[in-house]
Structures are given as structure tokens and as C-alpha cells.
Design a protein around this motif. Structure first.
Motif, mmCIF file in Angstrom:
data_model
loop_
_atom_site.group_PDB
_atom_site.id
_atom_site.type_symbol
_atom_site.label_atom_id
_atom_site.label_comp_id
_atom_site.label_asym_id
_atom_site.label_seq_id
_atom_site.Cartn_x
_atom_site.Cartn_y
_atom_site.Cartn_z
ATOM 1 N N LEU A 267 0.822 -1.345 -0.128
ATOM 2 C CA LEU A 267 0.061 -0.140 -0.180
ATOM 3 C C LEU A 267 0.904 1.086 -0.455
ATOM 4 O O LEU A 267 0.052 2.522 -0.982
ATOM 5 C CB LEU A 267 -0.956 -0.067 1.192
ATOM 6 C CG LEU A 267 -2.024 1.031 1.335
ATOM 7 C CD1 LEU A 267 -3.449 1.073 0.357
ATOM 8 C CD2 LEU A 267 -2.414 1.465 2.713
ATOM 9 N N ALA A 268 2.327 1.158 1.019
ATOM 10 C CA ALA A 268 3.097 2.118 0.883
ATOM 11 C C ALA A 268 3.199 2.525 -0.609
ATOM 12 O O ALA A 268 3.587 3.625 -0.559
ATOM 13 C CB ALA A 268 3.877 1.938 2.163
ATOM 14 N N SER A 269 3.842 1.496 -1.162
ATOM 15 C CA SER A 269 4.370 1.943 -3.009
ATOM 16 C C SER A 269 3.194 2.119 -3.383
ATOM 17 O O SER A 269 3.616 3.003 -4.384
ATOM 18 C CB SER A 269 4.860 0.192 -3.050
ATOM 19 O OG SER A 269 5.517 1.140 -4.727
ATOM 20 N N MET A 270 1.927 1.452 -3.556
ATOM 21 C CA MET A 270 1.358 2.464 -4.371
ATOM 22 C C MET A 270 0.738 3.387 -4.587
ATOM 23 O O MET A 270 0.806 4.353 -5.024
ATOM 24 C CB MET A 270 -0.202 1.160 -4.009
ATOM 25 C CG MET A 270 -1.374 1.589 -5.027
ATOM 26 S SD MET A 270 -2.904 1.361 -4.820
ATOM 27 C CE MET A 270 -3.436 2.104 -3.116
ATOM 28 N N LEU A 271 1.137 3.909 -2.939
ATOM 29 C CA LEU A 271 -0.314 5.015 -2.577
ATOM 30 C C LEU A 271 1.026 6.819 -2.886
ATOM 31 O O LEU A 271 0.550 7.116 -3.175
ATOM 32 C CB LEU A 271 0.053 5.804 -1.126
ATOM 33 C CG LEU A 271 -1.681 4.684 -0.988
ATOM 34 C CD1 LEU A 271 -1.848 4.869 0.867
ATOM 35 C CD2 LEU A 271 -2.667 5.239 -1.956
ATOM 36 N N THR A 272 2.263 6.319 -2.635
ATOM 37 C CA THR A 272 3.256 6.723 -3.639
ATOM 38 C C THR A 272 3.658 7.126 -4.924
ATOM 39 O O THR A 272 4.192 8.473 -5.451
ATOM 40 C CB THR A 272 4.718 6.421 -2.406
ATOM 41 O OG1 THR A 272 5.271 5.228 -3.158
ATOM 42 C CG2 THR A 272 5.316 6.612 -1.104
ATOM 43 N N GLN A 273 3.674 6.896 -5.447
ATOM 44 C CA GLN A 273 2.969 6.676 -6.528
ATOM 45 C C GLN A 273 1.333 7.178 -7.184
ATOM 46 O O GLN A 273 1.729 8.757 -8.029
ATOM 47 C CB GLN A 273 3.205 5.187 -7.263
ATOM 48 C CG GLN A 273 4.556 4.986 -7.241
ATOM 49 C CD GLN A 273 4.958 3.706 -8.057
ATOM 50 O OE1 GLN A 273 4.711 3.731 -9.619
ATOM 51 N NE2 GLN A 273 5.519 2.223 -7.576
ATOM 52 N N VAL A 274 0.155 6.979 -6.688
ATOM 53 C CA VAL A 274 -0.648 7.508 -7.265
ATOM 54 C C VAL A 274 -1.256 8.732 -6.845
ATOM 55 O O VAL A 274 -1.316 9.892 -7.148
ATOM 56 C CB VAL A 274 -1.783 6.218 -6.913
ATOM 57 C CG1 VAL A 274 -3.229 7.119 -7.132
ATOM 58 C CG2 VAL A 274 -1.720 5.152 -7.625
ATOM 59 N N LEU A 275 -0.666 8.686 -4.720
ATOM 60 C CA LEU A 275 -1.023 9.934 -4.559
ATOM 61 C C LEU A 275 0.169 10.223 -4.142
ATOM 62 O O LEU A 275 0.441 10.912 -2.398
ATOM 63 C CB LEU A 275 -2.495 9.541 -3.246
ATOM 64 C CG LEU A 275 -2.811 9.437 -3.741
ATOM 65 C CD1 LEU A 275 -4.079 8.959 -2.542
ATOM 66 C CD2 LEU A 275 -4.505 10.197 -5.338
ATOM 67 N N PRO A 276 1.296 11.291 -4.471
ATOM 68 C CA PRO A 276 2.220 11.532 -4.114
ATOM 69 C C PRO A 276 2.216 12.753 -2.999
ATOM 70 O O PRO A 276 3.433 12.590 -2.651
ATOM 71 C CB PRO A 276 3.471 11.700 -5.789
ATOM 72 C CG PRO A 276 2.156 11.721 -6.028
ATOM 73 C CD PRO A 276 1.032 10.961 -6.021
ATOM 74 N N GLN A 277 1.860 13.225 -3.491
ATOM 75 C CA GLN A 277 1.251 14.657 -2.621
ATOM 76 C C GLN A 277 0.783 14.675 -1.659
ATOM 77 O O GLN A 277 1.188 15.326 -0.232
ATOM 78 C CB GLN A 277 1.112 15.773 -4.034
ATOM 79 C CG GLN A 277 1.571 15.974 -5.150
ATOM 80 C CD GLN A 277 3.215 16.250 -4.858
ATOM 81 O OE1 GLN A 277 3.009 17.438 -3.992
ATOM 82 N NE2 GLN A 277 3.856 15.943 -5.844
ATOM 83 N N GLU A 278 -0.068 13.776 -1.192
ATOM 84 C CA GLU A 278 -0.704 13.748 -0.120
ATOM 85 C C GLU A 278 -0.362 12.388 0.524
ATOM 86 O O GLU A 278 -0.989 12.401 1.646
ATOM 87 C CB GLU A 278 -2.408 12.698 -0.360
ATOM 88 C CG GLU A 278 -3.155 13.785 -1.498
ATOM 89 C CD GLU A 278 -2.629 13.589 -3.024
ATOM 90 O OE1 GLU A 278 -1.789 13.281 -3.318
ATOM 91 O OE2 GLU A 278 -3.422 15.249 -3.924
#
Length: 134
Positions: free
Chosen positions: A35-46
Motif C-alpha cells: 500500500l505504501a508503494s502504491m500510494l506514493t505513486q498514485v497520491l504522491p503529494q498526499e
């Protein structure tokens, strides 16, 4: 030229939350890393990710994920033992008003709507998410 996507893939229509919930049910710690890997790519600013593991540790694992979505901050963390801990905090004008613990499934569902909206508008976000879900 718009980045808007007209035909959605089946996994997006089905919902990201369902896929993530399956991952969570299989292995909570591996889910947190994924999830951390996914979110840093999909929602990097947030997205903000904190890792655990010492300076000389061979493997650093995710300790905490924090995602800021509008007036809500969602945090998912590994307390070290037992189940992952999910919270959401309402933030108004930079001040945290209330933090409450919520079920991980509810945490994932809250992210599902934001992620779905993001991938509908951005081909880059869609491709990043497809790598993890597809």
C-alpha cells in the motif's frame, strides 16, 4: 488534450477497495508495504510514509502511512504486534480537531473513492495503480 479517461478498466469499476481488502486479508504486513508503494505513486503529494528498521538494518519495513485527503488525515500503522491500527483525524485550518480509530476496511474504503477519482483523471495515476491491482 485531456488526460480524462473514457473507458474504465474492470478493476476500477469493481473498486480498488475490494482488491486491497483481499491483499490485507492475506498478509497485513505485506499489505502495508504494498500500500505504501502504491500510494506514493498514485497520491504522491498526499502520502507520507515512515519506515522502521535501524540504520544498519538489512530490511526497512513500513511503520506508518499517512494520507491527507481534504480535511481528513488517514493514518495506518504497524504497532509491532497484533493487527494494523487505522485512524482518521479531522483537520480544520491546520488544527487536528478529532482523531478516531476506525476499522482498516473502512480506512481502505475511504481511500477508494479518492484513488478512483484520481485515476479517472490521470493516465499516469491509472498506470501506477494498474501495476499493483492488475
Amino acid at each position: 488534450m485531456s488526460d480524462q479517461l473514457d473507458d474504465e478498466p474492470e478493476w476500477l469499476k469493481f473498486g480498488v477497495a475490494a482488491s486491497l481488502s483481499q491483499q490485507y486479508a492475506r498478509d497485513q504486513r505485506a499489505f502495508l508495504d504494498l500500500l505504501a508503494s502504491m500510494l506514493t505513486q498514485v497520491l504522491p503529494q498526499e502520502t507520507e510514509v515512515k519506515y522502521k528498521g535501524g540504520l544498519f538494518s538489512a530490511h526497512k519495513s513500513v511503520h506508518q502511512i499517512r494520507v491527507q485527503l481534504g480535511e481528513w488525515s488517514y493514518t495506518l500503522e504497524d504497532p509491532g504486534r497484533g493487527n494494523l491500527r487505522a485512524t482518521r483525524t479531522r483537520i480544520v485550518r491546520g488544527i487536528a480537531l478529532k482523531t478516531e480509530e476506525i476499522p482498516v476496511e473502512e480506512w481502505v474504503t475511504a481511500l477508494d473513492q479518492e484513488i478512483g477519482e484520481r485515476v479517472r483523471k490521470s493516465a499516469a495515476a491509472r498506470n501506477a495503480l494498474a501495476k499493483f491491482i492488475g
